[in-house]
Design a protein around this motif. Sequence first.
Motif, PDB file in Angstrom:
ATOM      1  N   LYS A   2      -4.628  -7.598  -6.738  1.00  0.00           N
ATOM      2  CA  LYS A   2      -5.698  -7.404  -7.722  1.00  0.00           C
ATOM      3  C   LYS A   2      -6.125  -5.953  -7.840  1.00  0.00           C
ATOM      4  CE  LYS A   2      -7.552 -12.094  -7.302  1.00  0.00           C
ATOM      5  NZ  LYS A   2      -8.748 -12.928  -6.966  1.00  0.00           N
ATOM      6  N   VAL A   3      -5.891  -5.162  -6.800  1.00  0.00           N
ATOM      7  CA  VAL A   3      -6.321  -3.764  -6.815  1.00  0.00           C
ATOM      8  C   VAL A   3      -5.369  -2.896  -7.624  1.00  0.00           C
ATOM      9  CG1 VAL A   3      -6.837  -1.738  -5.408  1.00  0.00           C
ATOM     10  CG2 VAL A   3      -7.453  -4.032  -4.587  1.00  0.00           C
ATOM     11  N   PHE A   4      -4.064  -2.996  -7.346  1.00  0.00           N
ATOM     12  CA  PHE A   4      -3.079  -2.115  -7.965  1.00  0.00           C
ATOM     13  C   PHE A   4      -2.270  -2.777  -9.078  1.00  0.00           C
ATOM     14  CE2 PHE A   4      -3.572  -0.389  -3.597  1.00  0.00           C
ATOM     15  CZ  PHE A   4      -4.078   0.855  -3.933  1.00  0.00           C
ATOM     16  N   GLY A   5      -2.384  -4.089  -9.192  1.00  0.00           N
ATOM     17  CA  GLY A   5      -1.574  -4.785 -10.176  1.00  0.00           C
ATOM     18  C   GLY A   5      -0.154  -4.959  -9.675  1.00  0.00           C
ATOM     19  N   TYR A   6       0.836  -4.905 -10.584  1.00  0.00           N
ATOM     20  CA  TYR A   6       2.238  -5.040 -10.200  1.00  0.00           C
ATOM     21  C   TYR A   6       2.749  -3.716  -9.607  1.00  0.00           C
ATOM     22  CZ  TYR A   6       2.673  -9.575 -12.448  1.00  0.00           C
ATOM     23  OH  TYR A   6       2.545 -10.895 -12.754  1.00  0.00           O
ATOM     24  N   TYR A   7       3.604  -3.816  -8.582  1.00  0.00           N
ATOM     25  CA  TYR A   7       4.145  -2.622  -7.919  1.00  0.00           C
ATOM     26  C   TYR A   7       5.559  -2.919  -7.414  1.00  0.00           C
ATOM     27  CZ  TYR A   7       2.761  -5.375  -3.862  1.00  0.00           C
ATOM     28  OH  TYR A   7       2.621  -6.400  -2.948  1.00  0.00           O
ATOM     29  N   ILE A   8       6.298  -1.831  -7.146  1.00  0.00           N
ATOM     30  CA  ILE A   8       7.621  -1.929  -6.525  1.00  0.00           C
ATOM     31  C   ILE A   8       7.484  -1.433  -5.089  1.00  0.00           C
ATOM     32  CG2 ILE A   8       9.995  -1.074  -6.555  1.00  0.00           C
ATOM     33  CD1 ILE A   8       9.677  -0.686  -9.581  1.00  0.00           C
ATOM     34  N   GLU A   9       7.899  -2.255  -4.139  1.00  0.00           N
ATOM     35  CA  GLU A   9       7.774  -1.879  -2.721  1.00  0.00           C
ATOM     36  C   GLU A   9       9.156  -1.541  -2.156  1.00  0.00           C
ATOM     37  OE1 GLU A   9       4.911  -3.931  -0.134  1.00  0.00           O
ATOM     38  OE2 GLU A   9       6.605  -4.282   1.236  1.00  0.00           O
ATOM     39  N   VAL A  10       9.235  -0.367  -1.497  1.00  0.00           N
ATOM     40  CA  VAL A  10      10.487   0.112  -0.893  1.00  0.00           C
ATOM     41  C   VAL A  10      10.210   0.474   0.571  1.00  0.00           C
ATOM     42  CG1 VAL A  10      12.322   1.847  -0.963  1.00  0.00           C
ATOM     43  CG2 VAL A  10      11.269   1.025  -3.110  1.00  0.00           C
ATOM     44  N   GLY A  11      11.033  -0.069   1.474  1.00  0.00           N
ATOM     45  CA  GLY A  11      10.890   0.234   2.895  1.00  0.00           C
ATOM     46  C   GLY A  11      11.190   1.697   3.190  1.00  0.00           C
ATOM     47  N   ASN A  12      10.622   2.214   4.269  1.00  0.00           N
ATOM     48  CA  ASN A  12      10.791   3.627   4.613  1.00  0.00           C
ATOM     49  C   ASN A  12      12.253   4.017   4.792  1.00  0.00           C
ATOM     50  OD1 ASN A  12       8.053   4.023   4.528  1.00  0.00           O
ATOM     51  ND2 ASN A  12       7.739   3.776   6.743  1.00  0.00           N
ATOM     52  N   ALA A  13      13.065   3.082   5.233  1.00  0.00           N
ATOM     53  CA  ALA A  13      14.481   3.378   5.488  1.00  0.00           C
ATOM     54  C   ALA A  13      15.241   3.702   4.212  1.00  0.00           C
ATOM     55  CB  ALA A  13      15.134   2.192   6.203  1.00  0.00           C
ATOM     56  N   HIS A  14      14.684   3.333   3.039  1.00  0.00           N
ATOM     57  CA  HIS A  14      15.412   3.530   1.779  1.00  0.00           C
ATOM     58  C   HIS A  14      14.683   4.485   0.830  1.00  0.00           C
ATOM     59  CE1 HIS A  14      18.103   0.212   2.780  1.00  0.00           C
ATOM     60  NE2 HIS A  14      17.033  -0.498   3.136  1.00  0.00           N
TER      61      HIS A  14
END
Length: 555
Positions: A487-499
Amino acid sequence: MTAPPKMTPMLRQYLEIKEDYPNEILFYRMGDFYEMFFEDAEVASKILGITLTSRNNKADTARIPMCGVPYHAAQNYLAKLVKAGERVAICEQTEDPSQAKGIVRREVIRVVTPGVTTDDQILEDNENCYVCALSRSSGESTPQWGFSFLDLSTGEFLAGEESDRALVPEQIIDHLTRMRPAELLVNEGQQDELAKLIEAATLHLPQLCITPRSADLFHVKEANHDLVDHFKVINLDGFGCGSMRQGIVAAGVLLDYARETQKSDIGHIEKLIPLNRDSVLLIDDASRRNLELTRTIIGNNREGSLLSVLDKTRTPMGGRLLQNYLLQPLQDIDTITERQDCVSFFHHNPAIRQQFRDYLEAIYDLERLNSRMVLGQGNGRDAVALRQSLAILPGIHTLLKQCATIGLQRIDNDFDDLAELADLLDRSIGDEPPVTLRDGNLIREGYNEELDQLIHLLRDGKALILGLENQEREKTGITKLKIGYNKVFGYYIEVGNAHLDKVPEHYLRKQTLVNAERFITPELKEFESRVLTAQERRLELEYQLFIEIRTTLAE
């Protein structure tokens, strides 16, 4: 001394609107309720049997009486008020609250009275609901009387005159008791002169609502101009009303009243029919009662009358027509013979008769459905009823071609099965639309491309997100990339630190976590905007499309 009530902006707006409708109960729309205040609330709460409360705090000395009814159930409460003889002004919000600066703009969109209504809860299926206007000339040794009847729910519009001084009061009463109007409009400047006649009318028709109208409306020149303008004709001769004076005045007063109360197009009123003594036999009130043509002497009930025995009609329209036939028997021998020929044909052709009856059984009240569409009051369920009825018309048209009488052949020649309207309704209106127009599910998929996209987005949103996620994985080579939402940021793309070294430049960092980073892209923000506004846009678009369809039907 009691202090005056606190004047909030809402209350100030209410009083400004109420000032224009002093004789009506004002249904003031507030959210999901219609609220009533002051004397309106006191009157309505007694009739409706609902709790009378107050708007101000208990500590305030000037408390404002109020009561309210839910918007979704308003028709039931409206019917109770109108059947009790009250007039109701329906005041709606005419501005989007999100766009309003200050208090939301409100306007009265129509006035419902005992004689001017299209609501099913008030109307009787097999009976007309007339409002009558009565006009009387002044300054003549032999006053001329005019009268007019209008059934707004069907568009039937009648006018007539009487000038026999000795018999006029009785003749007017005969007309009123035969037509049984729910409301009578009279010249407010002639109420004293009409007092005895009004008293006699209310004695015969106890529920008759008397509505005074401004004396300025009762002028033949203005009434004639108004009627000619409405019907878009040069004069009224084509209707057989050109020689009338007071009949035209009464009809003009009714037309003005219909416009004033409905505040919309009244184009379904297509002709003015003269009440001509030469063409029909006018049966006096005593004879009608003694013969129990439409009502019993004891109890004044329809059941047990001649009409109840004869009425085997299959539609409300047929029931109303049969009652009019009984109350106004024909005198012209040629017309009588033509009608008898039609009856004889059906008597000798039982198979065709039964086919007609089967078809008619499936038809709804087309007269009243048409009126609601023209007046801008039709809803999705009315549209479905109209669609189902229009689907029957081709079968009836085919049957008519097998009928060998002049009267039925004339109907066949004039018959229009309205194929284009039937096709429009079939393509556009859903099978189970809600009663209200703002709840969606009105329009079929496939009718409008933008609406289809919105429905697809709302219904298949998760699949679309998954598709977008797979698309980004293929583009970036990040197999564990995922799309999420909060609810705070809406839709997002999450990427792990390794990539993180594989993240494209157009990704915009939004949030840093312990083991991952969250990003947004222009494409994802556009998708988010579409998803978040899709439902609101869908409801608004469906409403707009339905209004367009309803307007087309009305034309």
